[in-house]
Design an enzyme around this catalytic site. Sequence first.
Site, PDB file in Angstrom:
ATOM      1  N   HIS A 126      -4.007  -4.476  16.526  1.00  0.00           N
ATOM      2  CA  HIS A 126      -4.912  -5.318  15.750  1.00  0.00           C
ATOM      3  C   HIS A 126      -6.304  -5.453  16.339  1.00  0.00           C
ATOM      4  CE1 HIS A 126      -0.899  -6.635  14.280  1.00  0.00           C
ATOM      5  NE2 HIS A 126      -1.538  -6.489  13.144  1.00  0.00           N
ATOM      6  N   LYS A 154     -13.436  14.079   0.452  1.00  0.00           N
ATOM      7  CA  LYS A 154     -14.443  14.052  -0.604  1.00  0.00           C
ATOM      8  C   LYS A 154     -13.802  13.471  -1.861  1.00  0.00           C
ATOM      9  CE  LYS A 154     -14.026  18.814  -2.343  1.00  0.00           C
ATOM     10  NZ  LYS A 154     -12.889  19.446  -1.718  1.00  0.00           N
ATOM     11  N   LYS A 208     -11.979  13.946  -8.707  1.00  0.00           N
ATOM     12  CA  LYS A 208     -12.457  13.494 -10.022  1.00  0.00           C
ATOM     13  C   LYS A 208     -11.562  12.418 -10.628  1.00  0.00           C
ATOM     14  CE  LYS A 208     -14.944  17.680 -11.344  1.00  0.00           C
ATOM     15  NZ  LYS A 208     -14.274  18.753 -10.543  1.00  0.00           N
ATOM     16  N   CYS A 218       0.627 -11.637  20.521  1.00  0.00           N
ATOM     17  CA  CYS A 218      -0.297 -11.336  19.422  1.00  0.00           C
ATOM     18  C   CYS A 218       0.198 -12.032  18.158  1.00  0.00           C
ATOM     19  CB  CYS A 218      -0.417  -9.838  19.165  1.00  0.00           C
ATOM     20  SG  CYS A 218      -1.393  -9.497  17.674  1.00  0.00           S
ATOM     21  N   CYS A 264       0.897  -9.567  15.237  1.00  0.00           N
ATOM     22  CA  CYS A 264       2.137  -8.797  15.385  1.00  0.00           C
ATOM     23  C   CYS A 264       3.354  -9.713  15.342  1.00  0.00           C
ATOM     24  CB  CYS A 264       2.199  -8.069  16.722  1.00  0.00           C
ATOM     25  SG  CYS A 264       1.072  -6.698  16.920  1.00  0.00           S
ATOM     26  N   CYS A 287      -4.789  -6.567  21.547  1.00  0.00           N
ATOM     27  CA  CYS A 287      -3.635  -5.927  20.916  1.00  0.00           C
ATOM     28  C   CYS A 287      -4.057  -4.529  20.473  1.00  0.00           C
ATOM     29  CB  CYS A 287      -3.183  -6.749  19.705  1.00  0.00           C
ATOM     30  SG  CYS A 287      -2.025  -5.841  18.661  1.00  0.00           S
ATOM     31  N   HIS A 337       0.836  -1.203   0.000  1.00  0.00           N
ATOM     32  CA  HIS A 337       0.000   0.000   0.000  1.00  0.00           C
ATOM     33  C   HIS A 337       0.876   1.259   0.000  1.00  0.00           C
ATOM     34  CE1 HIS A 337       0.960   0.376   4.226  1.00  0.00           C
ATOM     35  NE2 HIS A 337       0.491  -0.829   4.457  1.00  0.00           N
ATOM     36  N   HIS A 343       4.105   1.553   2.135  1.00  0.00           N
ATOM     37  CA  HIS A 343       5.289   0.869   1.604  1.00  0.00           C
ATOM     38  C   HIS A 343       5.952   1.726   0.529  1.00  0.00           C
ATOM     39  CE1 HIS A 343       2.623  -2.669   2.751  1.00  0.00           C
ATOM     40  NE2 HIS A 343       3.638  -2.772   3.574  1.00  0.00           N
TER      41      HIS A 343
HETATM   42 ZN   LIG Z   1      -1.129  -7.262  17.113  1.00  0.00          ZN
END
Ligand SMILES: [Zn+2]
Length: 507
Positions: free
Chosen positions: A146, A295, A298, A125, A128, A143, A17, A20
């Site tokens: 998460h 918002k 375009k 976790c 994690c 966690c 994403h 990164h």
């Molecule tokens: Zn976690």
Amino acid sequence: MSYYVTTPIYYVNAEPHLGHAYTTIAADVLARHMRQRGEDVFFLTGTDEHGEPVTLAAEKLGITPRELGDRHAANFKELAARVNVTNDFFIRTTDPEHAEVVAEVVQRMHDNGHVYAGTYEGWYCPRCADFKTESELDEGNKCPIHGIVVDWEKEDNWFFKLSAFQEPLERLYAERPGFVVPEIRYNEALSFIKGGLRDVSLSRARLKWGVPVPWDESQVIYVWIDALLNYYSALRYARKGEDLTDRFWPADVHLIGKDILKFHAVIWPAMLLAADIEVPRRVGIHGFLLLGEHKMSKSLGNVIDPNQVTDVYGADALRFYLMREVRFGQDGEVSPEGFELRYRNELANEYGNLASRTLAMIARYRDGVVPEAEAPEPLRADFEGLAETVQDRIDALDVSVALDEIWRRVKRLNAYVQEEQPWQLSKDPAESERLDAVLYGAAEGLRTVSVLLHPFMPESAERLLAALGREDRSLETAHFGAVPGGARVGELGQLFPKIEPAAAPAA
Ligand SMILES: [Zn+2]
């Protein structure tokens, strides 16, 4: 001189994403800038593929952890190519050569007396892949990252005596105030160390997906220990038949997000000390990109998706925006409207238009040859010390301030052309010498900023430098007046064309 920069290796339990892309672009800016300075650069990125979170994610999809790793490693490689980064190697922790180095270093930690058998009991976790103290958990034993209820784990495993490194780490921090930047993160890491270090698990007993503990093959090495070692192992095998360790180790900078500070600023240097390996020179921490509610725009919808932005606007626009919008090291908000605003006002108008106007005037008034003139004095003063300042800011990992310094000169050049009105000067033969100076000043200013902008926007800077007939982009040429007139200018086209909403794919 050598310069070794790394990104974290990205965890393959999810798709790449914007976050990164952000770290990878920042590392690329450093790498490209250092190459301009003639440094011997090695830039590493890659994927972290072992551990429980990967096995859990693979299980959910009904595939093996290796298949999941293959799938996502390909995605992360594609993202790196999309944002036009120049990594010298892409490491995967499933590389057998990496596993060998992990086993070797962990064995050395063991042989040096820093590893012991124990029983871990406490909160864990699985998402994690990290153990949690009571104080690190939210209400209801959840966690905080998460939001899931963590597990109470009890298992026999191997421990790394992190507690024994409290004093050595305090000494390291005292000797090297720049070990962690920015300062707020240095203080955070140091107070964590001073708060008392507890030993950490070095292995997991129940897990199969990982590097086996060399003296106890019933266990695998804890994923974080395995992952951190990528920075060191990569140099062993990135080039076939060549060990780059002496040339590039210790790393000059590990760029990371603030969420993995403890691992990089505390556990990692302690592991290296335990194995008699030099610690890295610096850990550089950036903040989070905050994606608020926005918002619809375009052309981009309501989120900044790196794939979509690069499809519609190109890699340079995304690189520029991320380095410009948020002060590097701090948290900051990004949005599609903010992106479009900077694209239009700064890239298209201030940089792109200045470039096309300047080239057009040189073509029209001077037959396409940059006049040979003295560098005009007011501009010379405004550019004085710019390259040194940029270099200095980049050395301090103040990447966005470096870009701001350059951009102030882009704005200055626009104002200069506006003040001098070369289109008026061209009407008066008595002003011919003045016109020469103004056109040379504008072209030389554009050349200077483009050399400095190259690490941020490589494609656009290269195109513009080629159109100016001056393709050298070493940092020593980034001084206003360093290159004389006389070059024949070429075609540029539009650097940052207007994007019609229709040209954008439907959201
Ligand atoms: Zn976690």
